[in-house]
Design a protein around this motif. Structure first.
Motif, PDB file in Angstrom:
ATOM      1  N   ASP A   1       0.673  -1.220  -0.097  1.00 52.81           N
ATOM      2  CA  ASP A   1      -0.096   0.088   0.048  1.00 52.81           C
ATOM      3  C   ASP A   1       1.091   1.408  -0.131  1.00 52.81           C
ATOM      4  N   ALA A   2       2.270   1.197   0.190  1.00 48.33           N
ATOM      5  CA  ALA A   2       3.006   2.492   0.047  1.00 48.33           C
ATOM      6  C   ALA A   2       4.790   1.727   0.143  1.00 48.33           C
ATOM      7  N   THR A   3       5.175   3.261  -0.389  1.00 46.78           N
ATOM      8  CA  THR A   3       6.639   2.041  -0.950  1.00 46.78           C
ATOM      9  C   THR A   3       7.972   3.237  -0.525  1.00 46.78           C
ATOM     10  N   VAL A   4       8.632   2.890  -0.436  1.00 53.76           N
ATOM     11  CA  VAL A   4      10.070   4.076   0.123  1.00 53.76           C
ATOM     12  C   VAL A   4      11.269   3.570  -1.466  1.00 53.76           C
TER      13      VAL A   4
ATOM     14  N   ALA B   1      13.684   9.194   7.544  1.00 49.01           N
ATOM     15  CA  ALA B   1      12.677   9.767   7.501  1.00 49.01           C
ATOM     16  C   ALA B   1      11.781   9.190   6.179  1.00 49.01           C
ATOM     17  N   ALA B   2      11.803   8.754   5.538  1.00 43.98           N
ATOM     18  CA  ALA B   2      11.093   7.693   3.965  1.00 43.98           C
ATOM     19  C   ALA B   2      10.633   7.182   4.620  1.00 43.98           C
TER      20      ALA B   2
ATOM     21  N   LEU C   1       4.413  11.368   0.664  1.00 48.11           N
ATOM     22  CA  LEU C   1       4.535  11.161   1.457  1.00 48.11           C
ATOM     23  C   LEU C   1       5.578  11.329   2.185  1.00 48.11           C
ATOM     24  N   TYR C   2       6.477  11.231   1.551  1.00 49.70           N
ATOM     25  CA  TYR C   2       8.071  11.884   1.355  1.00 49.70           C
ATOM     26  C   TYR C   2       8.362  11.810   0.073  1.00 49.70           C
ATOM     27  N   SER C   3       9.917  13.248   0.030  1.00 56.60           N
ATOM     28  CA  SER C   3      10.840  12.943  -0.511  1.00 56.60           C
ATOM     29  C   SER C   3      11.863  13.673  -0.469  1.00 56.60           C
TER      30      SER C   3
END
Length: 353
Positions: A26-29, A53-54, A45-47
């Motif tokens: 559902d979410a990836t880094v 943090a990611a 969600l983050y960059s």
């Protein structure tokens, strides 16, 4: 043609396994050093530059029943990733970790139904994974190629744990234990494979109702007095005060290093199906103040003696049963235990009561 077909099949299988990690997340880094992104569907969600943090943004950005997949390799430094209840964490990339005193590189604390189906860690953490107060924790295939620290730790002085399962835990290079448990009721482990670890391969403490497949140690424990497999600190003691058999180990393999098997400090209630111990330092087997321990079959070759002993501060051994072939070694029971049943074949010098 057959060879080509086999290679093709293996290649397809490898591709399938690779694709499966993160395939339903559902979410990836994703990203690489200095440029990481965390996304959930079409939401960023983050960059930025921080791998830590990611990852944490991705975990915090999902809800119960959802999955995070870390596709990217990177380093979190001397920090900690925290996973809360009901979430699945897939470590598809390699996560390098540092030393955060008293903490794990990844922690699950006072949480339920967390799953980590796959994970690869490198580095020298204080603890690679740290847990307490967990219910329904599921660990899958965990690989740690370390240069120090403890692989997996369940804390001694915190809340107890219920219903913990592990797949194959492979730890190389830990300066302490590969896997150390405290205070678990209901534990299943497929296998623990420890290589070049400074203390134990698998250390079970105050843990009951456990089923373990294989414990395999090579050069584990050194001269520390620890063992490939160690029961300690009332391991196997049931809530009713009995030591009825409730800890089952299918097989123990141990070569070199320190002890092979060590049962100590009022532990017991355990059955080991088969062993293969060779050239262990210190004692191949040491049974000391242990109650209702059975080793049903196996071989001990060379190394330190097979010893049944006792410390004065605890009650003597009782209900210990061994059926082993021992060669190039000695077997000694001193002092005499209560209701010992020891059957030894092979060329060992045997001194038993």
């Amino acid at each position: 043609m057959a060879r080509l077909s086999l290679l093709t099949a293996l290649s397809l299988l490898a591709s399938l396994v690779s694709a499966q990690c993160g395939g339903t997340a559902d979410a990836t880094v994703d990203g690489s050093s200095g440029a990481y992104t965390a996304t959930a569907g079409s939401t960023e969600l983050y960059s930025g530059a921080s791998y830590l943090a990611a990852i944490q943004a991705a975990i915090d950005g999902i809800t119960t029943g959802q999955t995070v997949a870390v596709l990217a390799d990177g380093s979190i430094g001397d920090a900690t990733i925290t996973i809360d209840s009901g979430k699945t964490f897939e470590g598809c990339g390699t996560i390098d970790v540092g030393y955060n005193a008293g903490h794990g590189a990844i922690e699950v604390l006072n949480a339920a139904d967390v799953s980590i189906p796959t994970l690869t860690l490198t580095g020298a953490p204080y603890f690679g994974l740290r847990f307490y107060g967990v219910t329904g924790l599921s660990l899958g295939d965990i690989t740690m190629n370390l240069s120090g620290g403890i692989g997996i730790r369940f804390d001694r002085d915190e809340a107890a744990n219920v219903d913990v399962s592990m797949g194959t835990i492979s730890v190389t290079g830990a300066s302490s234990h590969a896997v150390e448990t405290w205070n678990i009721d209901g534990l299943t482990i497929d296998s623990v494979v420890a290589r070049d670890c400074g203390e134990c391969g698998l250390l079970l403490q105050n843990t009951r109702n456990a089923q373990v497949g294989l414990v395999d140690g090579d050069n584990v424990g050194g001269t520390s007095g620890y063992a490939t497999l160690r029961f300690a600190n009332t391991n196997g003691l049931l809530a009713d005060g009995s030591y009825d058999t409730n800890v089952y180990i299918d097989r123990v393999v141990s070569s070199g290093g320190g002890r092979g098997i060590f049962c100590v400090s009022e532990s017991g209630g355990a059955e080991i199906g088969n062993i293969n111990l060779s050239n262990n330092g210190n004692n191949a087997i040491l049974i000391e103040n242990c109650y209702n321990l059975a080793i049903l079959a196996g071989t001990v070759t060379g190394g330190g003696e097979v010893r049944l002993a006792a410390r004065a501060e605890f009650a003597n051994n009782r209900d210990v049963s061994l059926s082993l072939e021992v060669n190039g070694n000695t077997v000694r029971e001193e002092p005499c235990g209560e209701n010992s049943n020891i059957v030894i074949t092979g060329d060992a010098a045997v001194t038993i009561c």
